[in-house]
Design a protein around this motif. Structure first.
Motif, PDB file in Angstrom:
ATOM      1  N   GLN A  24     -44.154   5.570  30.596  1.00  0.00           N
ATOM      2  CA  GLN A  24     -45.250   5.083  29.769  1.00  0.00           C
ATOM      3  C   GLN A  24     -44.981   5.389  28.297  1.00  0.00           C
ATOM      4  O   GLN A  24     -44.541   6.489  27.949  1.00  0.00           O
ATOM      5  CB  GLN A  24     -46.572   5.739  30.183  1.00  0.00           C
ATOM      6  N   PRO A  25     -45.230   4.435  27.410  1.00  0.00           N
ATOM      7  CA  PRO A  25     -45.075   4.707  25.980  1.00  0.00           C
ATOM      8  C   PRO A  25     -46.085   5.745  25.515  1.00  0.00           C
ATOM      9  O   PRO A  25     -47.181   5.849  26.052  1.00  0.00           O
ATOM     10  CB  PRO A  25     -45.315   3.344  25.334  1.00  0.00           C
ATOM     11  N   TRP A  26     -45.703   6.504  24.475  1.00  0.00           N
ATOM     12  CA  TRP A  26     -46.566   7.612  24.046  1.00  0.00           C
ATOM     13  C   TRP A  26     -46.666   7.743  22.526  1.00  0.00           C
ATOM     14  O   TRP A  26     -47.633   8.314  22.027  1.00  0.00           O
ATOM     15  CB  TRP A  26     -46.030   8.937  24.597  1.00  0.00           C
ATOM     16  N   ALA A  27     -45.691   7.270  21.775  1.00  0.00           N
ATOM     17  CA  ALA A  27     -45.648   7.546  20.337  1.00  0.00           C
ATOM     18  C   ALA A  27     -46.833   6.886  19.627  1.00  0.00           C
ATOM     19  O   ALA A  27     -47.002   5.664  19.707  1.00  0.00           O
ATOM     20  CB  ALA A  27     -44.333   7.042  19.753  1.00  0.00           C
ATOM     21  N   PRO A  28     -47.657   7.662  18.914  1.00  0.00           N
ATOM     22  CA  PRO A  28     -48.892   7.096  18.341  1.00  0.00           C
ATOM     23  C   PRO A  28     -48.663   5.991  17.315  1.00  0.00           C
ATOM     24  O   PRO A  28     -49.390   4.991  17.310  1.00  0.00           O
ATOM     25  CB  PRO A  28     -49.601   8.312  17.728  1.00  0.00           C
ATOM     26  N   ASN A  29     -47.679   6.132  16.425  1.00  0.00           N
ATOM     27  CA  ASN A  29     -47.457   5.081  15.431  1.00  0.00           C
ATOM     28  C   ASN A  29     -47.056   3.772  16.087  1.00  0.00           C
ATOM     29  O   ASN A  29     -47.391   2.683  15.599  1.00  0.00           O
ATOM     30  CB  ASN A  29     -46.382   5.513  14.435  1.00  0.00           C
ATOM     31  N   ILE A  30     -46.315   3.863  17.185  1.00  0.00           N
ATOM     32  CA  ILE A  30     -45.892   2.645  17.881  1.00  0.00           C
ATOM     33  C   ILE A  30     -47.044   2.077  18.691  1.00  0.00           C
ATOM     34  O   ILE A  30     -47.198   0.851  18.815  1.00  0.00           O
ATOM     35  CB  ILE A  30     -44.659   2.936  18.752  1.00  0.00           C
ATOM     36  N   TRP A  31     -47.903   2.940  19.217  1.00  0.00           N
ATOM     37  CA  TRP A  31     -49.074   2.451  19.951  1.00  0.00           C
ATOM     38  C   TRP A  31     -50.001   1.625  19.060  1.00  0.00           C
ATOM     39  O   TRP A  31     -50.659   0.696  19.525  1.00  0.00           O
ATOM     40  CB  TRP A  31     -49.836   3.609  20.592  1.00  0.00           C
ATOM     41  N   ARG A  32     -50.062   1.952  17.784  1.00  0.00           N
ATOM     42  CA  ARG A  32     -50.895   1.147  16.889  1.00  0.00           C
ATOM     43  C   ARG A  32     -50.461  -0.313  16.913  1.00  0.00           C
ATOM     44  O   ARG A  32     -51.301  -1.233  16.896  1.00  0.00           O
ATOM     45  CB  ARG A  32     -50.822   1.715  15.467  1.00  0.00           C
ATOM     46  N   ILE A  33     -49.144  -0.542  16.985  1.00  0.00           N
ATOM     47  CA  ILE A  33     -48.640  -1.916  17.033  1.00  0.00           C
ATOM     48  C   ILE A  33     -48.849  -2.515  18.420  1.00  0.00           C
ATOM     49  O   ILE A  33     -49.209  -3.696  18.552  1.00  0.00           O
ATOM     50  CB  ILE A  33     -47.155  -1.949  16.631  1.00  0.00           C
ATOM     51  N   ARG A  34     -48.647  -1.734  19.476  1.00  0.00           N
ATOM     52  CA  ARG A  34     -48.912  -2.238  20.830  1.00  0.00           C
ATOM     53  C   ARG A  34     -50.364  -2.723  20.937  1.00  0.00           C
ATOM     54  O   ARG A  34     -50.634  -3.774  21.520  1.00  0.00           O
ATOM     55  CB  ARG A  34     -48.667  -1.147  21.869  1.00  0.00           C
ATOM     56  N   PHE A  35     -51.276  -1.945  20.419  1.00  0.00           N
ATOM     57  CA  PHE A  35     -52.679  -2.337  20.465  1.00  0.00           C
ATOM     58  C   PHE A  35     -52.896  -3.690  19.789  1.00  0.00           C
ATOM     59  O   PHE A  35     -53.608  -4.556  20.314  1.00  0.00           O
ATOM     60  CB  PHE A  35     -53.551  -1.285  19.798  1.00  0.00           C
ATOM     61  N   ILE A  36     -52.313  -3.865  18.610  1.00  0.00           N
ATOM     62  CA  ILE A  36     -52.510  -5.127  17.894  1.00  0.00           C
ATOM     63  C   ILE A  36     -51.928  -6.287  18.692  1.00  0.00           C
ATOM     64  O   ILE A  36     -52.569  -7.344  18.844  1.00  0.00           O
ATOM     65  CB  ILE A  36     -51.877  -5.067  16.491  1.00  0.00           C
ATOM     66  N   LEU A  37     -50.723  -6.125  19.207  1.00  0.00           N
ATOM     67  CA  LEU A  37     -50.095  -7.197  19.994  1.00  0.00           C
ATOM     68  C   LEU A  37     -50.944  -7.541  21.215  1.00  0.00           C
ATOM     69  O   LEU A  37     -51.155  -8.724  21.531  1.00  0.00           O
ATOM     70  CB  LEU A  37     -48.699  -6.758  20.426  1.00  0.00           C
ATOM     71  N   ASN A  38     -51.433  -6.517  21.902  1.00  0.00           N
ATOM     72  CA  ASN A  38     -52.251  -6.761  23.093  1.00  0.00           C
ATOM     73  C   ASN A  38     -53.591  -7.387  22.730  1.00  0.00           C
ATOM     74  O   ASN A  38     -54.067  -8.307  23.408  1.00  0.00           O
ATOM     75  CB  ASN A  38     -52.480  -5.444  23.845  1.00  0.00           C
ATOM     76  N   ALA A 217     -58.653   0.513  12.784  1.00  0.00           N
ATOM     77  CA  ALA A 217     -59.010   1.923  12.654  1.00  0.00           C
ATOM     78  C   ALA A 217     -59.184   2.581  14.023  1.00  0.00           C
ATOM     79  O   ALA A 217     -58.718   3.702  14.256  1.00  0.00           O
ATOM     80  CB  ALA A 217     -60.288   2.060  11.827  1.00  0.00           C
ATOM     81  N   ASP A 218     -59.852   1.894  14.935  1.00  0.00           N
ATOM     82  CA  ASP A 218     -60.043   2.432  16.286  1.00  0.00           C
ATOM     83  C   ASP A 218     -58.715   2.542  17.024  1.00  0.00           C
ATOM     84  O   ASP A 218     -58.478   3.511  17.756  1.00  0.00           O
ATOM     85  CB  ASP A 218     -61.000   1.545  17.077  1.00  0.00           C
ATOM     86  N   PHE A 219     -57.847   1.572  16.820  1.00  0.00           N
ATOM     87  CA  PHE A 219     -56.543   1.621  17.485  1.00  0.00           C
ATOM     88  C   PHE A 219     -55.718   2.801  16.960  1.00  0.00           C
ATOM     89  O   PHE A 219     -54.999   3.451  17.724  1.00  0.00           O
ATOM     90  CB  PHE A 219     -55.796   0.310  17.277  1.00  0.00           C
ATOM     91  N   ALA A 220     -55.805   3.074  15.666  1.00  0.00           N
ATOM     92  CA  ALA A 220     -55.079   4.219  15.107  1.00  0.00           C
ATOM     93  C   ALA A 220     -55.578   5.525  15.717  1.00  0.00           C
ATOM     94  O   ALA A 220     -54.785   6.411  16.069  1.00  0.00           O
ATOM     95  CB  ALA A 220     -55.228   4.249  13.591  1.00  0.00           C
ATOM     96  N   LEU A 221     -56.890   5.651  15.871  1.00  0.00           N
ATOM     97  CA  LEU A 221     -57.455   6.868  16.444  1.00  0.00           C
ATOM     98  C   LEU A 221     -57.153   6.963  17.938  1.00  0.00           C
ATOM     99  O   LEU A 221     -56.752   8.026  18.439  1.00  0.00           O
ATOM    100  CB  LEU A 221     -58.965   6.891  16.198  1.00  0.00           C
ATOM    101  N   CYS A 222     -57.294   5.856  18.656  1.00  0.00           N
ATOM    102  CA  CYS A 222     -57.043   5.895  20.090  1.00  0.00           C
ATOM    103  C   CYS A 222     -55.556   6.109  20.382  1.00  0.00           C
ATOM    104  O   CYS A 222     -55.206   6.665  21.430  1.00  0.00           O
ATOM    105  CB  CYS A 222     -57.532   4.611  20.749  1.00  0.00           C
ATOM    106  N   SER A 223     -54.678   5.735  19.455  1.00  0.00           N
ATOM    107  CA  SER A 223     -53.256   6.006  19.628  1.00  0.00           C
ATOM    108  C   SER A 223     -52.992   7.510  19.674  1.00  0.00           C
ATOM    109  O   SER A 223     -52.124   7.973  20.423  1.00  0.00           O
ATOM    110  CB  SER A 223     -52.460   5.370  18.490  1.00  0.00           C
ATOM    111  N   MET A 259     -54.743  -1.700  26.325  1.00  0.00           N
ATOM    112  CA  MET A 259     -53.622  -0.810  26.591  1.00  0.00           C
ATOM    113  C   MET A 259     -52.557  -1.480  27.458  1.00  0.00           C
ATOM    114  O   MET A 259     -51.464  -0.935  27.628  1.00  0.00           O
ATOM    115  CB  MET A 259     -54.103   0.475  27.275  1.00  0.00           C
ATOM    116  N   ASP A 260     -52.854  -2.638  28.010  1.00  0.00           N
ATOM    117  CA  ASP A 260     -51.905  -3.365  28.837  1.00  0.00           C
ATOM    118  C   ASP A 260     -51.444  -4.616  28.119  1.00  0.00           C
ATOM    119  O   ASP A 260     -52.217  -5.250  27.386  1.00  0.00           O
ATOM    120  CB  ASP A 260     -52.552  -3.765  30.177  1.00  0.00           C
ATOM    121  N   GLU A 261     -50.183  -4.987  28.348  1.00  0.00           N
ATOM    122  CA  GLU A 261     -49.633  -6.181  27.704  1.00  0.00           C
ATOM    123  C   GLU A 261     -50.379  -7.419  28.176  1.00  0.00           C
ATOM    124  O   GLU A 261     -50.780  -7.526  29.332  1.00  0.00           O
ATOM    125  CB  GLU A 261     -48.136  -6.315  28.032  1.00  0.00           C
ATOM    126  N   TYR A 262     -50.547  -8.340  27.259  1.00  0.00           N
ATOM    127  CA  TYR A 262     -51.253  -9.594  27.572  1.00  0.00           C
ATOM    128  C   TYR A 262     -50.419 -10.441  28.518  1.00  0.00           C
ATOM    129  O   TYR A 262     -49.218 -10.586  28.340  1.00  0.00           O
ATOM    130  CB  TYR A 262     -51.531 -10.360  26.287  1.00  0.00           C
TER     131      TYR A 262
END
Length: 262
Positions: A24-38, A217-223, A259-262
């Motif tokens: 499972q991915p974990w890095a917070p800065n990268i999760w911010r982008i995953r959130f946007i893509l999803n 902002a929420d995605f940054a915090l949830c990351s 949190m899951d890919e589209y």
């Protein structure tokens, strides 16, 4: 061409992420982008890169550095996004989390993560999350993250090995009493942010930063919450679940759909 010939696959966005021992991915800065893509329902695939290979891999694909050292030398970090969907022959290659977020918002404006009039305040909020809110977590979370890396990546941050790239503390958890003190400092930041978000009660739902709908902002915090949940499920996430009357679980639940890919 035969009717049965396979059509070439449509190009998709490529996200470069850090490889770890966990699936499972974990890095917070990268999760911010995953959130946007999803959230924007964009199709993408992940390329996993180990720490020792980051610079060589990014140079090979022509990625720009994410920042520069004071002496002018480039710094290559993840995430990096390659977008061939608009021009396959000359894909967009972007580094730096905030630059990627701005690009995705401008290029794919449907389902915006920056609602009208919120960009400046959201940028300030995300800066606070990264530079202030998350700082007390580093003595705990960085060593735990190091332990989850593949052996070759762990060696990259171990003193006395070729390519060593971090101080000793990078891989050493603070002892019990110091760790408890660190968690108290973390709680202070969560308490402060909870008070700030309470100001939305009445004008919003009191859970998300911009009133009623999730945003960058929420995605940054949830990351950051994902980082804690993946790397410290017992020592960290079980604590945070009970803080501030369950506010952070409510935020997690609001973001879970993305949190899951589209």
């Amino acid at each position: 061409m035969s009717r049965n010939s396979a059509r070439p696959a449509a190009p998709v966005i490529i996200l470069y992420d850090l490889k770890s021992a966990s699936p499972q991915p974990w890095a917070p800065n990268i999760w911010r982008i995953r959130f946007i893509l999803n959230y924007k329902r964009l199709r993408y695939r992940t390329v996993w890169v180990e720490f020792p290979d980051v610079e060589a891999t990014l140079r090979a694909i022509g990625a720009p550095p994410s920042s520069m050292r004071s002496d002018g030398r480039p710094i290559y970090t993840l995430p990096v996004v390659v977008d061939p969907t608009r021009n396959f022959a000359a894909p967009q290659i972007l580094a730096n989390t905030n630059n990627i977020a701005e690009y995705l918002e401008a290029s794919y404006p449907a389902r915006p993560v920056f609602p009208d009039g919120t960009r400046a305040l959201q940028t300030l909020f995300v800066h606070y999350i990264q530079e202030v809110f998350a700082k007390p977590l580093l003595p705990i979370m960085v060593p735990l993250s190091h332990q989850s890396l593949p052996a070759r990546s762990q060696s990259h941050f171990r003193p006395g090995t070729p390519g060593y790239a971090a101080p000793q503390a990078f891989s050493t958890l603070p002892p019990g009493p110091q760790r408890e003190q660190a968690w108290l400092a973390v709680k202070d930041q969560f308490d402060f942010l909870s008070v700030i978000l309470d100001k939305n009660v009445g004008d919003g739902d009191g859970t998300v930063a911009c009133g009623h709908e999730v945003s960058y902002a929420d995605f940054a915090l949830c990351s950051v919450l994902i980082w804690i949940q993946r790397m410290a499920p017992q020592d960290g996430w079980m604590r945070i679940r009970d803080w501030n009357d369950g506010r952070w679980v409510r935020l997690w639940d609001r973001c879970k759909l993305y949190m899951d890919e589209y």
